[in-house]
Design an enzyme around this catalytic site. Structure first.
Site, short mmCIF file in Angstrom:
data_model
loop_
_atom_site.label_atom_id
_atom_site.label_comp_id
_atom_site.label_asym_id
_atom_site.label_seq_id
_atom_site.Cartn_x
_atom_site.Cartn_y
_atom_site.Cartn_z
N SER A 27 0.67 -1.00 -0.24
CA SER A 27 -0.26 -0.13 0.13
C SER A 27 0.90 1.15 -0.11
CB SER A 27 -0.54 -0.72 1.14
OG SER A 27 -0.72 0.11 2.37
N ALA A 30 3.86 2.90 -5.03
CA ALA A 30 3.19 1.75 -6.24
C ALA A 30 2.00 1.45 -6.15
CB ALA A 30 4.46 1.12 -6.00
N ASN A 56 7.39 2.78 3.11
CA ASN A 56 8.78 3.93 3.01
C ASN A 56 8.21 5.12 2.17
OD1 ASN A 56 10.81 2.14 3.64
ND2 ASN A 56 11.47 1.38 2.21
N GLN A 61 10.65 12.14 2.18
CA GLN A 61 11.30 14.09 2.52
C GLN A 61 10.87 14.90 1.44
OE1 GLN A 61 13.69 13.92 5.15
NE2 GLN A 61 13.04 12.79 6.91
N GLY A 62 12.12 14.14 0.90
CA GLY A 62 12.14 15.39 0.10
C GLY A 62 11.92 16.23 -0.82
N GLY A 63 10.97 15.38 -2.15
CA GLY A 63 10.06 14.91 -3.16
C GLY A 63 9.99 14.53 -4.11
N GLU A 128 18.86 18.64 -5.97
CA GLU A 128 19.46 17.92 -4.48
C GLU A 128 20.50 17.23 -5.73
OE1 GLU A 128 16.34 14.59 -3.39
OE2 GLU A 128 15.29 15.78 -1.82
N HIS A 244 22.12 6.39 3.24
CA HIS A 244 22.52 7.57 2.76
C HIS A 244 23.32 8.41 3.98
CE1 HIS A 244 19.87 11.49 3.20
NE2 HIS A 244 19.45 10.91 2.22
N ARG A 290 25.92 10.37 -4.29
CA ARG A 290 25.00 10.09 -2.17
C ARG A 290 26.04 8.78 -1.95
NH1 ARG A 290 18.93 9.27 -1.46
NH2 ARG A 290 18.65 11.08 -1.42
N HIS A 351 18.86 2.71 3.28
CA HIS A 351 17.96 4.18 2.72
C HIS A 351 17.28 3.28 1.72
CE1 HIS A 351 16.08 7.23 2.84
NE2 HIS A 351 16.02 7.81 1.19
N GLU A 375 9.82 -0.08 -5.58
CA GLU A 375 11.18 0.07 -4.95
C GLU A 375 11.39 -1.57 -4.76
OE1 GLU A 375 12.61 1.93 -1.70
OE2 GLU A 375 14.21 0.68 -1.52
N ARG A 386 21.01 5.63 -7.66
CA ARG A 386 19.38 6.14 -7.83
C ARG A 386 20.49 7.35 -7.72
NH1 ARG A 386 16.03 8.71 -3.65
NH2 ARG A 386 16.21 7.65 -1.80
N LEU A 392 10.07 7.87 -5.39
CA LEU A 392 8.74 8.26 -5.49
C LEU A 392 8.12 8.32 -6.91
CD1 LEU A 392 8.34 10.77 -2.90
CD2 LEU A 392 7.75 8.36 -2.94
C1 LIG Z 1 12.95 7.97 4.76
C2 LIG Z 1 13.15 7.93 3.47
C3 LIG Z 1 12.91 9.27 2.44
C4 LIG Z 1 12.90 8.89 1.22
N1 LIG Z 1 12.64 10.24 0.16
C5 LIG Z 1 12.82 9.51 -0.55
C6 LIG Z 1 12.02 10.97 -1.45
O1 LIG Z 1 12.39 11.68 -1.34
N2 LIG Z 1 11.99 11.03 -2.65
C7 LIG Z 1 12.24 9.74 -3.60
O2 LIG Z 1 11.46 9.55 -4.55
N3 LIG Z 1 12.25 7.81 -2.64
C8 LIG Z 1 12.44 8.72 -1.36
N4 LIG Z 1 12.53 7.86 -0.71
C9 LIG Z 1 12.21 5.98 -1.21
C10 LIG Z 1 10.90 6.36 -1.64
O3 LIG Z 1 10.03 6.31 -0.93
C11 LIG Z 1 10.64 4.16 -1.66
O4 LIG Z 1 11.86 3.68 -3.04
C12 LIG Z 1 9.18 4.14 -2.45
O5 LIG Z 1 8.64 5.27 -1.65
C13 LIG Z 1 9.28 3.20 -2.94
O6 LIG Z 1 7.58 3.08 -2.32
P1 LIG Z 1 6.56 0.99 -3.10
O7 LIG Z 1 5.24 1.62 -2.82
O8 LIG Z 1 7.42 0.56 -3.90
O9 LIG Z 1 7.26 0.51 -1.61
P2 LIG Z 1 6.88 0.98 0.31
O10 LIG Z 1 6.45 2.59 -0.12
O11 LIG Z 1 7.71 1.04 0.61
O12 LIG Z 1 4.99 0.05 0.38
C14 LIG Z 1 5.77 -1.46 0.61
C15 LIG Z 1 4.27 -1.85 0.49
O13 LIG Z 1 4.57 -3.04 0.83
C16 LIG Z 1 3.99 -4.48 2.33
N5 LIG Z 1 4.62 -5.57 1.71
C17 LIG Z 1 5.26 -5.69 1.88
N6 LIG Z 1 6.13 -6.93 2.26
C18 LIG Z 1 4.44 -6.90 2.31
C19 LIG Z 1 3.87 -8.15 2.42
N7 LIG Z 1 5.14 -9.35 2.77
N8 LIG Z 1 2.90 -8.62 2.34
C20 LIG Z 1 2.21 -7.70 2.30
N9 LIG Z 1 2.21 -6.07 1.91
C21 LIG Z 1 3.33 -6.26 2.37
C22 LIG Z 1 4.54 -2.99 2.71
O14 LIG Z 1 3.60 -3.63 4.10
C23 LIG Z 1 4.33 -1.44 2.65
O15 LIG Z 1 2.44 -0.53 2.40
C24 LIG Z 1 12.53 7.67 0.66
C25 LIG Z 1 12.76 6.60 0.57
C26 LIG Z 1 12.87 6.78 3.24
C27 LIG Z 1 12.83 5.33 4.31
#
Ligand SMILES: Cc1cc2nc3c(=O)[nH]c(=O)nc-3n(C[C@H](O)[C@H](O)[C@H](O)COP(=O)(O)OP(=O)(O)OC[C@H]3O[C@@H](n4cnc5c(N)ncnc54)[C@H](O)[C@@H]3O)c2cc1C
Length: 535
Positions: A27, A30, A56, A61-63, A128, A244, A290, A351, A375, A386, A392
């Site tokens: 959730s 992506a 995640n 934070q950043g954008g 950035e 990071h 980075r 990170h 991710e 990256r 994002l």
């Molecule tokens: C502190 C921090 C700051 C960041 N800042 C930036 C930024 O400024 N700009 C940027 O572009 N990126 C940033 N990133 C990176 C970016 O946030 C992530 O790469 C991106 O949000 C990943 O999105 P996602 O939807 O792929 O995964 P996530 O947002 O990590 O979502 C994964 C989901 O899968 C679920 N899940 C995992 N395993 C299972 C399972 N077995 N069964 C059911 N559900 C499961 C989790 O509970 C979660 O809901 C940052 C990351 C962090 C940690």
């Protein structure tokens, strides 16, 4: 590595079943954005291991990077992304990312996302590390929260989308090379279930929690990547893990990110003696890529015998900092650090994972009906490192591509009720698994020898230590989510180590002190892994 196909034994005859047109795991940005891009005529299940808001994405934070400035262009964004990727980006994927960025940001705004504006109707753009232009749009310093809050509130209004929280996905079901749905553990009902579907999107995020020090939340144990590997999906680029440079170093908090945007606003890195040091390491100083900044800090910490360095933005006044970085300002203050007066103690931490499940530009894996996004996927846009604020964007751009692709697949051949029968029963050992202590062991091993600087000796040691745990626990009878997570972490750690050992060079985020040069002759290619590969 000797690995069972499924993490648990089950029989489809006596297990609860649900049927959906599409199952999305995760959730974060992506998963939720993909769901919104699928036509409302199809029935979608979003499954997430914790509550909807834990990801995640929420912590970002950043954008988000997008070329909106008159002087900027997708071509320049492409160039910067390719440069950061150190020779391993997939150019076709990067073109898709940069060319389709603006239209997806426009879509986000229609969902009600409020980005900061420099003047009415004009989004504020910040800079950035390793971006040649100001192109980061943001919502204060809680961009991820603003985006996720709005996307989640929209998805909750969609009657075709059912959300299942605390639903831990254990494995991807397959028959031949076709995806058939997922096996889950319902944490509230404490029982296993099947969600059957010909289409599954894995959006489970990265694997930061393989490490002791990380900015990632507890859920980031790389389950999706492990389960897709067991199902026969090809993985790629696992050795590339971004650390990071600036994560708060405080006895009570070692995971709070001090965004790169703070350096974008001019913050200076100083060693424990108060000396600025980045000029010794890179011409871009604090805004170098980075991996360079992380290694420089690591070297400086070693040189001075300290466990941290400092980030200095004391030349900005309190009002400015409170407005530009409200969350960072408030969090630092809660630990007694007033960033308008005090240096912020920071150290590098895990990170972001560049590698994951290999996909094409439509998010397709090598298994029919199985897609990966965000991710957990490896579209090839990041290569060996990256560029900040591309992740994002990746979730948005490829989420939409996957949505379009699924709409077209379902309109060509409407989904039929999946018929899947299996009695999976292999021998499992009933042993006691002390999850907390094994998790800590894995994280320590990965931190010590598979971190910012690696070499053969350390990687071999990590391999043996993980293998010892694997032999003991991989064939255990798992009864809980935490136990299955341990199995996933062990499997994935061993694959990361294998990839890191194999790549005998330094490139992007992968730095080998025993092979400190980039070797374009032998290693300008991605390392792929598939469970069916012969060693
Ligand atoms: C502190 C921090 C700051 C960041 N800042 C930036 C930024 O400024 N700009 C940027 O572009 N990126 C940033 N990133 C990176 C970016 O946030 C992530 O790469 C991106 O949000 C990943 O999105 P996602 O939807 O792929 O995964 P996530 O947002 O990590 O979502 C994964 C989901 O899968 C679920 N899940 C995992 N395993 C299972 C399972 N077995 N069964 C059911 N559900 C499961 C989790 O509970 C979660 O809901 C940052 C990351 C962090 C940690």
């Amino acid at each position: 590595m000797d690995c069972y196909r499924y993490a648990i034994n089950f029989n489809t005859e006596n297990i609860h079943k649900e049927y959906h047109d599409v199952v999305i795991i995760g959730s974060g940005i992506a998963g939720v954005y993909t769901a919104l891009e699928i036509s409302p005529e199809y029935d979608i299940a979003i499954l997430t291991k914790e509550t909807l808001e834990i990801s995640n994405s929420v912590l970002a934070q950043g954008g988000i990077a997008v070329s909106l400035d008159k002087k900027d262009s997708p071509e320049l964004h492409f160039k910067d992304t390719i440069f950061a990727g150190a020779g391993l980006c997939d150019e076709e994927s990067v073109w898709v990312l940069v060319n389709e960025a603006a239209e997806n940001i426009k879509k986000l705004c229609t969902y009600g996302v409020n980005f900061d504006e420099r003047s009415p109707g004009q989004l504020a753009l910040s800079r950035e590390g390793a971006h040649s232009m100001n192109r980061i749009i943001h919502a204060g310093d809680t961009t991820g929260k603003e985006v996720c809050d709005k996307l989640i509130s929209v998805v909750k209004t969609r009657s075709n989308v059912k959300i299942y929280e605390r639903t831990f996905v254990v494995d991807i079901l397959t028959e031949g090379n076709n995806c058939k749905g997922v096996l889950v553990y319902d944490e509230d009902e404490e029982r296993f279930k099947l969600y059957l579907s010909n289409i599954v999107v894995c959006a489970t995020g990265g694997y930061g929690r393989l490490y002791e020090n990380t900015t990632n939340p507890e859920v980031a144990t790389g389950d999706g990547i492990s389960m897709c590997y067991r199902a026969g999906a090809t993985l790629m680029d696992l050795e590339f893990i971004q650390f990071h440079p600036t994560v708060l170093y405080h006895p009570q908090n070692r995971s709070f990110l001090i965004s790169e945007a703070v350096r974008g606003e001019g913050a200076i890195l100083r060693n424990i003696n108060g000396e600025r040091f980045m000029s010794e390491y890179h011409e871009l100083m604090e805004l170098a890529p980075r991996d360079v900044v992380s290694r420089a800090i690591f070297a400086e910490m070693k040189k001075t015998g300290a466990s941290n360095v400092f980030l200095d933005i004391t030349f900005k006044d309190r009002n400015y900092l409170e407005n530009r970085f409200p969350n960072i300002y408030k969090t630092c203050l809660s630990y007694g650090i007033d960033m308008s007066r005090d240096y912020i103690p920071v150290a590098p931490a895990e990170h972001y994972c560049m590698g994951g499940i290999k996909t094409d530009i439509y998010g397709r894996t090598n298994i029919k009906g199985l897609y990966a996004c965000g991710e957990s996927a490896c579209t090839g846009i990041h290569g060996a490192n990256r560029l900040a604020s591309n992740p994002l964007l990746e979730g948005l751009v490829f989420g939409r591509k996957i949505g379009d692709e699924i709409n077209s697949v379902l309109s060509d051949s409407p989904s039929r009720k999946v018929d899947f029968k299996l009695d999976y029963n292999v021998s499992r050992e009933e042993i006691n698994i002390d999850c907390d202590s094994i998790k800590k062991k894995i994280q320590k091993i990965m931190n010590e020898n598979v971190g910012i600087i690696r070499d053969k000796k350390g990687l071999e040691q990590a391999k043996n230590e993980i293998n010892e745990l694997w032999v003991k626990y991989s064939k255990a009878l798992y009864r809980t989510m935490k136990e299955i997570e341990i199995g996933n972490m062990l499997l994935l750690s061993s694959l990361v180590i294998k990839a890191a050992l194999k790549r005998e060079e330094s490139r992007g985020a992968h730095y080998r002190s025993d092979f400190s040069k980039t070797d374009d002759v032998n290693w300008k290619h991605n390392i792929e892994m598939n469970i069916n590969d012969k060693e």
